[in-house]
Write an enzyme that holds these catalytic residues in place. Structure first.
Site, PDB file in Angstrom:
ATOM      1  N   HIS A   3     -94.175 -35.226  44.155  1.00 26.55           N
ATOM      2  CA  HIS A   3     -93.076 -35.329  43.180  1.00 26.55           C
ATOM      3  C   HIS A   3     -93.129 -34.219  42.124  1.00 26.55           C
ATOM      4  CE1 HIS A   3     -95.949 -37.696  40.583  1.00 26.55           C
ATOM      5  NE2 HIS A   3     -95.288 -37.060  39.633  1.00 26.55           N
ATOM      6  N   GLY A  61     -97.729 -35.974  32.740  1.00 28.50           N
ATOM      7  CA  GLY A  61     -98.533 -34.759  32.717  1.00 28.50           C
ATOM      8  C   GLY A  61     -99.818 -34.904  33.503  1.00 28.50           C
ATOM      9  N   SER A 110     -99.720 -36.397  36.474  1.00 29.31           N
ATOM     10  CA  SER A 110     -99.263 -36.455  37.857  1.00 29.31           C
ATOM     11  C   SER A 110     -99.974 -35.414  38.718  1.00 29.31           C
ATOM     12  CB  SER A 110     -97.757 -36.211  37.933  1.00 29.31           C
ATOM     13  OG  SER A 110     -97.041 -37.274  37.357  1.00 29.31           O
TER      14      SER A 110
END
Length: 664
Positions: A468, A612, A614
């Site tokens: 993502h 942040g 991720s």
């Protein structure tokens, strides 16, 4: 002054006879032949250097070196190792430091090996004006060695400790903290607060470890408070006084010193010890929402006692309240198995204690039979480790456990991963990571936006992250040249020893679903290989059969927001979380998880990954001494919300795809 040669005219000292049983070993390299060296040094106020032989290239094997250091009367000797890198096995190579001029174990200050980061240097002090340093090497694999600065310091500065503290708050530390405290020291602090108030003392660092010491007795070095002695290494320690005065005594004997302690004290009103919070018996304050939530947040269980269970909770046999979601989930949440003994769905499991938590696979839970490490090989299932020769090993987590379970030894190949070269301190309650603590962590920067996502190192040319981060409404996110990777980074504003690499290729999983976040994984190929260092190393990837049981403590790291909606962190952050049972995970996410996902965190909230983070790793430490990556930070509802744990991409389900694309 750097000294490299032996003291003139000296014959072999008696201690060179040590380890003579290894005399048959031969140094592998001609330039690394055994060395015997002896020095007599005079310590002065001006620091001078001493180095191991061969520093900084490599010390020779089978060396025996000794430094005798003297200072003038009324002085002590301080030695600080600016660089320390020797074999990480103290039975092979080690440095021993003594509070005398002979290697007497009863006066040993410390015995050290391995590698220390700049943030955690080895620094010791004598109790008098003499010190001995021994350096013994045996291993065939050489390392750079060490350089240390020695100097004389006033003895009164070493012995000075303890005082009367009358402020309402303050800090006290062991002598010379964060350096090693000196031997043979006794200190007493008396904390006095206004009448009617009491003292709360909370230790932020506590380390007084000694070989062979029973921490229940603490007969050597200890802190004594209200008649109780404390020693060893503690992750939490809080004490409250019974009056407005609290005495803190510190004692170190003549041998084996350590980092010591740092503690913060404050005055509080016993009528209202924790305004707007819950007061634990241990003296700490926690949020009221954490009381009676099933977790031991206080550390002494005082927040979970005398609880009236809520509608969404059940009462354990021992009186604790636990979420109803935890009943019959194959985990001993109550501690007395009462949450697993009333399960009509699985009547054949009459004694769950016969099935240890660590070996609970689905085959165990549904059949009542556990796979045990000693189980015979040859019977293949989804939970077997597959050897390269197609042999199956029915042992939990067989890979990289330092045991050759496969006949072809394929379970122990590719295991140069998941290690942290630096020896690191344990900071109680700290959230800032130390330099080199998570050497596989990578920061991903997009164009001019700075840090956007995290990633982990899985080889010198491949990183692992979340799909993502790259598959978005804007196709520029999937253009490799728009990204820069920073490995070995600790502080986003500093790039010392950081390796920057542009991306060569981004491979997002072809089945990634932007609506459900299923298959949220991406492989990143670097344009140039990384050079592995002390702060840059790969993480181990788990085999498809690897088990990370519910309740296991793991760590998530990243530079994400420190709170929901907040700013991103400058210093790399770390958070300890627990693996959450799949059934509970599916319930609290309202059925949104797939078999490629797992939950980790705390149902009570308070600890979680955030924006942040991720793409960053969720890693767990195994008894084999290796760190494995269990998941990738994927999605969640908010940050650290109650009953909203973080959801991670489950790597065991995607290990085959990673191997297919990268050959790792």
């Amino acid at each position: 002054m750097i000294l490299t040669g032996p003291w003139p005219g000296l014959r072999q000292p008696f201690f060179f006879l040590l380890s003579s049983q290894h005399s048959h070993r031969i140094c592998p390299h001609p330039g690394h032949q055994p060395k015997e060296c002896f020095f007599r040094l005079e310590a002065t106020e001006n620091g001078q250097n001493l180095t191991s032989p061969g520093y900084p290239v490599a010390y020779p094997c089978k060396s025996r070196c000794q430094w005798q250091i003297r200072a003038s009367e009324n002085n002590a000797i301080s030695v600080k190792f600016h660089s320390f890198h020797i074999e990480d096995d103290c039975s092979d190579d080690f440095v021993s430091i003594f509070d005398s001029l002979s290697p007497d174990d009863s006066q040993a200050i410390t015995h050290q090996c391995g590698k220390r980061p700049p943030s955690n240097p080895l620094e010791v002090v004598s109790s008098g004006n003499i010190m001995l340093i021994n350096f013994i090497t045996d291993t065939d694999v050489s390392h750079p060695g060490f350089v240390a600065e020695y100097k004389a310091i006033p003895l009164m500065n070493v012995k000075k400790c303890g005082e009367v503290l009358s402020n309402n708050s303050g800090v006290l530390t062991s002598p010379l903290h964060p350096s090693f405290y000196p031997p043979a020291v006794d200190c007493k602090w008396t904390i006095k607060v206004p009448a009617g108030m009491k003292v709360r003392l909370k230790f932020t660092t506590f380390r007084m470890k000694e070989p062979g010491v029973d921490v229940r007795v603490c007969h050597k070095d200890y802190v004594e408070i209200m008649g109780t002695k404390y020693c060893g290494e503690m992750s939490t320690l809080s004490v409250t006084s019974t009056t407005n005065t609290l005495d803190v005594m510190f004692h170190s004997d003549e041998s084996d010193t350590d980092k010591g302690f740092r503690a913060e004290f404050s005055a509080y009103d016993p009528k209202n010890p924790c305004p707007s919070k819950f007061a634990c018996n241990s003296g700490i304050c926690i949020g009221k929402e954490l009381q009676c939530d099933g977790w031991n947040d206080c550390g002494d269980m005082s927040d979970e006692m005398k609880c009236k269970c809520a509608k969404d909770q059940f009462a354990c046999g021992n009186g604790l309240c636990k979420p109803k979601l935890w009943e019959c989930d194959s985990v001993n949440d109550c501690g007395d198995w009462s949450d697993e003994t009333r399960c009509s769905e699985y009547p054949h499991l009459l004694n769950l204690a016969d099935c240890p938590v660590f070996y609970w696979l689905k085959t165990c839970f549904h059949s009542g039979t556990c796979l045990h490490p000693t189980a015979a090989t040859g019977i293949c299932s989804d939970y077997s480790f597959k050897c390269a020769n197609e042999e199956c090993v029915n042992k939990v987590n067989a890979e990289c456990d330092r045991v050759n379970d496969c006949a072809d030894k394929s379970d122990e190949t590719g295991c140069d991963c998941g290690t942290r070269p630096y020896k690191l301190n344990r900071i109680v309650g700290g959230q800032n990571a130390e330099l080199g603590e998570w050497p596989w962590q990578v920061s991903l920067h997009f164009l001019t936006y700075g840090h956007v996502c995290g990633a982990s190192i899985i080889s010198d040319t491949w990183l692992l992250s979340a799909a993502h981060c790259f598959v978005t409404n804007d196709p520029v996110n999937h253009i490799a040249s728009n990204w820069q990777t920073y490995s070995g980074m600790h502080d986003q504003y500093k790039q010392d020893d950081v390796q920057r690499r542009p991306l060569k290729r981004i491979i997002s999983h072809p089945d990634y679903n932007r609506m459900t976040f299923d298959y949220d994984i991406a492989l990143l190929e670097l344009s140039e290989p990384l050079k592995f260092t002390d702060t840059i190393r790969p993480i181990c990837l788990p085999a498809p059969s690897h088990v990370f049981p519910a309740g296991m403590s793991c760590w998530v790291t990243g530079w994400g927001a420190l709170r929901e909606g907040g700013q991103k962190a400058r210093i790399l952050q770390k958070a300890q979380v627990k693996i959450i049972n799949d059934t509970v995970c599916n319930t609290v996410t309202e059925g949104q998880v797939t078999s490629r996902m797992l939950c980790s965190g705390f149902l009570a909230g308070g600890v979680d990954a955030c924006q942040g983070d991720s793409g960053g790793p969720l890693v767990c430490f195994e008894e084999s001494g290796k760190w494995f990556q269990v998941g990738i930070v994927s999605w969640g509802e908010g940050c650290a919300r109650r009953y909203k744990p973080g959801v991670y991409t489950r790597l065991t389900k995607l290990r085959a795809w990673i191997k297919k694309e990268t050959k790792i």
